[in-house]
Design a protein around this motif. Structure first.
Motif, PDB file in Angstrom:
ATOM      1  N   SER A 210       0.915  -1.126   0.048  1.00 42.43           N
ATOM      2  CA  SER A 210      -0.120  -0.083   0.010  1.00 42.43           C
ATOM      3  C   SER A 210       0.955   1.260  -0.075  1.00 42.43           C
ATOM      4  O   SER A 210       1.868   1.132   0.532  1.00 42.43           O
ATOM      5  CB  SER A 210      -0.996  -0.055   1.258  1.00 42.43           C
ATOM      6  OG  SER A 210      -0.135   0.528   2.459  1.00 42.43           O
ATOM      7  N   ASN A 248      -6.796  -1.864  -9.592  1.00 44.86           N
ATOM      8  CA  ASN A 248      -6.448  -1.652  -8.010  1.00 44.86           C
ATOM      9  C   ASN A 248      -5.165  -0.883  -7.816  1.00 44.86           C
ATOM     10  O   ASN A 248      -4.992   0.162  -7.166  1.00 44.86           O
ATOM     11  CB  ASN A 248      -6.573  -2.886  -7.333  1.00 44.86           C
ATOM     12  CG  ASN A 248      -8.174  -3.447  -7.142  1.00 44.86           C
ATOM     13  OD1 ASN A 248      -8.963  -2.737  -7.439  1.00 44.86           O
ATOM     14  ND2 ASN A 248      -8.219  -4.474  -6.868  1.00 44.86           N
ATOM     15  N   ARG A 251      -4.855   2.787  -9.391  1.00 48.09           N
ATOM     16  CA  ARG A 251      -5.380   3.631  -8.580  1.00 48.09           C
ATOM     17  C   ARG A 251      -4.657   3.837  -7.454  1.00 48.09           C
ATOM     18  O   ARG A 251      -4.609   4.902  -6.822  1.00 48.09           O
ATOM     19  CB  ARG A 251      -6.849   3.170  -8.274  1.00 48.09           C
ATOM     20  CG  ARG A 251      -7.798   3.195  -9.481  1.00 48.09           C
ATOM     21  CD  ARG A 251      -9.234   2.594  -9.281  1.00 48.09           C
ATOM     22  NE  ARG A 251      -9.975   3.165 -10.022  1.00 48.09           N
ATOM     23  CZ  ARG A 251     -11.470   2.324 -10.187  1.00 48.09           C
ATOM     24  NH1 ARG A 251     -11.575   1.394  -9.345  1.00 48.09           N
ATOM     25  NH2 ARG A 251     -12.212   2.715 -11.158  1.00 48.09           N
ATOM     26  N   GLN A 252      -4.027   3.005  -6.603  1.00 47.78           N
ATOM     27  CA  GLN A 252      -3.229   3.148  -5.698  1.00 47.78           C
ATOM     28  C   GLN A 252      -1.900   4.158  -5.893  1.00 47.78           C
ATOM     29  O   GLN A 252      -1.479   4.865  -5.355  1.00 47.78           O
ATOM     30  CB  GLN A 252      -2.535   1.825  -5.060  1.00 47.78           C
ATOM     31  CG  GLN A 252      -3.605   1.019  -4.380  1.00 47.78           C
ATOM     32  CD  GLN A 252      -2.968  -0.220  -3.593  1.00 47.78           C
ATOM     33  OE1 GLN A 252      -2.277  -0.980  -4.460  1.00 47.78           O
ATOM     34  NE2 GLN A 252      -3.109  -0.261  -2.341  1.00 47.78           N
TER      35      GLN A 252
END
Length: 285
Positions: A210, A248, A251-252
């Motif tokens: 993340s 995903n 976008r991160q």
């Protein structure tokens, strides 16, 4: 029914058993089941992973007639899995704290097991877990400080003293000197991410990453580790990622190349395409 065992070792080929064994979404149709009584069923299943460790902890299965393996079945299950894994990231949500795991992905800061640790201690532990052979005081200063001054070595020694006090409550967690080296097998979020990347396991690597990993750190050694992991993850996703994975991660990272790759993988009739196109245009404007 409750207690039924659909593991491969018990009933042979089945979607939930394959999902648990391979760590990937699986579909099994009718007579493809080894267990004869299951021939009248078809099933799709997707594994659920602990978002902090990447380990498979279960699976969501859809069983029925031919409609259970329709083209939309796996995307439906993958959406359910994403929702479940998001819930597992909530503080205290069903994840047992491993006392030998440095969790760097929590929104409330780094934790060693259930013990919160400071950013500086998280940096030191991450570096020593990465450099298993140990680091001298001078090497640790280079890894921790952008512009080390004469007081930097004294600062490092003082932090090591404080860190040893944090570790003192757990027998066997020893930190030696000359060089500084961990005397136990500490697992970290970054370490597990590196292992997944080295093994080519994209599905295991993605939940471990993340943009918030040690986001406040300015330590050169940590910044370099994060940059290498992010670059490797991006390249692996571009090489073999599914539309969901590319979307995903894109976008991160706010990465238009990843979003464009997701568009190439999506079916032409996907309703998500127009939204992704708008996101790409916004990023590139």
């Amino acid at each position: 029914m409750a207690g039924a065992d659909w593991a491969e070792k018990s009933v042979g080929t089945s979607a939930p058993g394959m999902a648990l064994a391979t760590g990937a979404g699986s579909q099994v149709s009718g007579a493809e089941h080894l267990y004869e009584q299951a021939h009248r069923f078809s099933c799709s299943a997707v594994p659920i992973r602990d978002p902090r460790t990447g380990q498979v902890i279960g699976a969501i299965d859809l069983t029925g007639g031919p409609e259970a393996i329709a083209t939309h079945s796996l995307p439906l299950l993958q959406a359910a899995v994403m929702a479940a894994e998001t819930q597992l990231l909530l503080p205290g949500a069903g994840v047992v704290a491993d006392p030998d795991y440095l969790d760097l992905g929590r929104s409330d800061g780094a934790h060693l097991g259930s013990t919160p640790v400071s950013l500086r201690h998280a940096e030191i532990l991450t570096l020593l877990a990465h450099y298993r052979e140990g680091l001298s005081t001078a090497q640790l200063v280079e890894e921790l400080f952008e512009r080390p001054d004469a007081a930097a070595e004294g600062t490092v020694r003082a932090e090591i003293v404080r860190l040893r006090k944090v570790l003192a409550g757990s027998p066997g967690r020893n930190l030696t000197s000359r060089p500084y080296r961990l005397q136990w097998d500490l697992q970290t979020t970054l370490g597990r991410l590196r292992q997944a990347l080295e093994a080519g396991e994209l599905e295991a690597a993605l939940p471990l990453y993340s943009p918030g990993l040690l986001a406040r750190s300015q330590a050169p050694g940590i910044v370099a580790l994060l940059h290498r992991m992010e670059a490797a993850l991006r390249e692996m996703a571009l090489d073999r990622g599914t539309a969901r994975q590319l979307l995903n991660l894109g976008r991160q990272l706010a990465d238009s190349d990843l979003l464009r790759a997701a568009l190439r993988e999506l079916p032409a009739q996907s309703p998500a395409r127009s939204l992704i196109v708008a996101e790409v245009q916004e990023l590139e404007s």
